[in-house]
Design a protein around this motif. Structure first.
Motif, mmCIF file in Angstrom:
data_model
loop_
_atom_site.group_PDB
_atom_site.id
_atom_site.type_symbol
_atom_site.label_atom_id
_atom_site.label_comp_id
_atom_site.label_asym_id
_atom_site.label_seq_id
_atom_site.Cartn_x
_atom_site.Cartn_y
_atom_site.Cartn_z
ATOM 1 N N ALA A 111 0.861 -1.185 0.000
ATOM 2 C CA ALA A 111 0.000 0.000 0.000
ATOM 3 C C ALA A 111 0.899 1.238 0.000
ATOM 4 O O ALA A 111 1.315 1.740 1.037
ATOM 5 N N THR A 112 1.216 1.733 -1.178
ATOM 6 C CA THR A 112 2.131 2.860 -1.326
ATOM 7 C C THR A 112 1.427 4.045 -1.970
ATOM 8 O O THR A 112 0.290 3.944 -2.446
ATOM 9 N N ILE A 113 2.110 5.180 -1.990
ATOM 10 C CA ILE A 113 1.579 6.386 -2.624
ATOM 11 C C ILE A 113 1.152 6.105 -4.069
ATOM 12 O O ILE A 113 0.155 6.631 -4.556
ATOM 13 N N SER A 114 1.895 5.242 -4.741
ATOM 14 C CA SER A 114 1.615 4.968 -6.160
ATOM 15 C C SER A 114 0.281 4.272 -6.373
ATOM 16 O O SER A 114 -0.214 4.216 -7.501
ATOM 17 N N THR A 115 -0.329 3.727 -5.308
ATOM 18 C CA THR A 115 -1.622 3.051 -5.464
ATOM 19 C C THR A 115 -2.792 4.026 -5.398
ATOM 20 O O THR A 115 -3.926 3.649 -5.696
ATOM 21 N N LEU A 116 -2.543 5.270 -5.006
ATOM 22 C CA LEU A 116 -3.609 6.271 -4.969
ATOM 23 C C LEU A 116 -3.867 6.801 -6.378
ATOM 24 O O LEU A 116 -2.943 6.903 -7.196
ATOM 25 N N VAL A 117 -5.122 7.147 -6.657
ATOM 26 C CA VAL A 117 -5.503 7.509 -8.027
ATOM 27 C C VAL A 117 -6.202 8.874 -8.026
ATOM 28 O O VAL A 117 -7.233 9.063 -7.367
ATOM 29 N N LEU A 118 -5.613 9.834 -8.765
ATOM 30 C CA LEU A 118 -6.244 11.128 -9.024
ATOM 31 C C LEU A 118 -6.005 11.484 -10.487
ATOM 32 O O LEU A 118 -5.120 10.917 -11.142
ATOM 33 N N VAL A 119 -6.788 12.453 -10.985
ATOM 34 C CA VAL A 119 -6.632 12.912 -12.369
ATOM 35 C C VAL A 119 -5.904 14.247 -12.343
ATOM 36 O O VAL A 119 -6.364 15.206 -11.700
ATOM 37 N N GLY A 120 -4.798 14.323 -13.026
ATOM 38 C CA GLY A 120 -4.025 15.551 -13.070
ATOM 39 C C GLY A 120 -2.696 15.317 -13.765
ATOM 40 O O GLY A 120 -2.372 14.192 -14.166
ATOM 41 N N ASN A 121 -1.920 16.389 -13.882
ATOM 42 C CA ASN A 121 -0.631 16.321 -14.564
ATOM 43 C C ASN A 121 0.503 16.314 -13.546
ATOM 44 O O ASN A 121 0.592 17.199 -12.698
ATOM 45 N N ASN A 122 1.366 15.281 -13.643
ATOM 46 C CA ASN A 122 2.537 15.190 -12.771
ATOM 47 C C ASN A 122 2.147 15.451 -11.306
ATOM 48 O O ASN A 122 2.618 16.396 -10.663
ATOM 49 N N ILE A 123 1.276 14.561 -10.795
ATOM 50 C CA ILE A 123 0.743 14.737 -9.436
ATOM 51 C C ILE A 123 1.835 14.509 -8.404
ATOM 52 O O ILE A 123 2.620 13.564 -8.507
#
Length: 397
Positions: free
Chosen positions: A131-143
């Protein structure tokens, strides 16, 4: 015929109208000077971040001497105030301060704000360290993700999440590199480990109650699938197929393990010992009869993998060879049991062969009687000697 400005000046000269020539040349010089003072805009698509609170003054144009003014349309006469906030997706028009440049330059404005997505996120992982930061999902550019609402240092994508914690994400303006405001996400996560269990699972064939998916064994609460990638779980009453591979996930709603546990199914045929049989001998046949195979006396189609048990030792494995000469009338009947248990997941099957030794028949000894034609009827059995057995038959009848 159209005259160029040089033609017009020459015409005025020829007519001796020097005043007209002076006025015309003055107009041309003023017009050229005014055009030269109009602002220039090199970037027709200008972008900002919301944290910059961009205004009309933030728009970029080069002042060539006539000042810079921005208008809402290409024909409006009132310049926009420099402190007026810019609107995302809106267009603005550049002109000189006097608004006399003629054709105005159109600029489209883009304002990047915080990324978008679900404010509550709970990634499903096979183990907590995944469970890392990379598993979070948002829409945007270079979050970029942070653990504070402002300031701080961006978190590495491999940072392990802490359950029941707030995280903050910004996106980056791809044109200028500025960062937007931050979107808040409350994070929790579900741990659903890959199931474990026997990789080979053996069942007994039972036509009246065949094994189904519900009989498969794996740790946890499971969904079962026909392939490693299929998306529809198998119904629990799906009948298992011999040699088929099945795949299990761990389910803890709304989570399901991403990896699947593979199980190969083997279905064994039920053990078959045949049906019961009988063999009988007359007492006087024991010494003259050779060994017999009890297996031949079983009915049906017994497996040849069984073993015999009984009161007398038998030879030749499943054949169950019996030495008849060792039997006696007093030991009769002899019961031998044939048991098949080669299909380990199926219950053992048994059948018996009963060997019976019959005593030698006793018809008694000869008798005689002389009768007259007028004599009464006589029971001939009473005339036999040596205690004959009953149940015999007479010939002639």
């Amino acid at each position: 015929m159209f005259l160029t400005k040089e033609n017009k000046i020459q015409t005025y000269r020829n007519k001796g109208n020097w005043k007209t020539v002076f006025l015309y040349v003055s107009f041309l010089l003023f017009y050229s000077f005014s055009i030269a003072q109009c602002p220039t805009v090199t970037n027709l698509s200008q972008s900002f971040c919301d944290v910059q609170s961009p205004t009309i003054a933030s728009l970029q144009a080069t002042n060539n001497g006539g000042g810079v003014a921005w208008f809402a349309t290409d024909t409006s006469t009132t310049p926009l105030a420099s402190g007026l906030g810019l609107v995302n997706g809106e267009d603005y028009f550049a002109d000189s301060s006097g608004g006399n440049c003629g054709t105005r330059v159109r600029v489209v404005v883009t304002i990047y704000s915080a990324p978008t997505g679900l404010p509550f996120q709970g990634p499903c992982v096979d183990s907590p360290e995944l469970a890392t930061i990379s598993t979070l999902v948002l829409v945007g550019n270079n979050i970029r993700w942070y653990n504070v609402p402002t300031g701080g240092t961006a978190l590495d994508p491999s940072t392990v999440l802490i359950p029941n914690t707030l995280y903050y994400a910004s996106q980056t303006n791809p044109d200028t590199g500025c960062e937007t405001s931050r979107f808040t996400v409350f994070v929790t996560f579900g741990v659903v480990p890959v199931p474990t269990g026997p990789p080979l699972q053996i069942f007994c064939q039972d036509n009246s109650n065949p094994p189904t998916v519900a009989n498969l064994i794996a740790s946890g609460n499971n969904n079962w699938y026909l392939t490693s990638t299929s998306g529809i779980p198998l119904p629990l009453d799906t009948i298992l197929v011999d040699g088929q591979t099945y795949y299990a996930t761990t389910v803890d709603p709304p989570c399901q393990s991403s990896e699947r546990f593979e199980v190969l199914v083997s279905i064994q045929t039920q053990n078959n010992a045949g049906t019961n049989g009988t063999v009988s001998f007359c007492e006087d046949q024991l010494l003259s009869s050779g060994p017999i195979n009890l297996f031949d006396s079983l009915g049906g189609s017994p497996f040849n993998t069984g073993v015999w048990s009984g009161p007398i030792f038998l030879t030749n494995n499943h054949q169950g060879t019996l030495d008849v000469s060792s039997l006696t009338l007093s030991g009769s009947p002899y019961i031998f049991t044939y048991t098949v248990s080669s299909s380990t997941e199926c219950p053992p099957a048994s059948a018996t062969v009963t060997v019976t030794i019959n005593p030698i028949p006793n018809a008694g000894s000869n008798g005689s009687i002389t009768l007259c034609e007028t004599s009464a009827s006589v029971d001939l059995f009473t005339l036999l000697g040596n205690n004959p057995e009953t149940g015999g038959s007479w010939s002639p009848p």
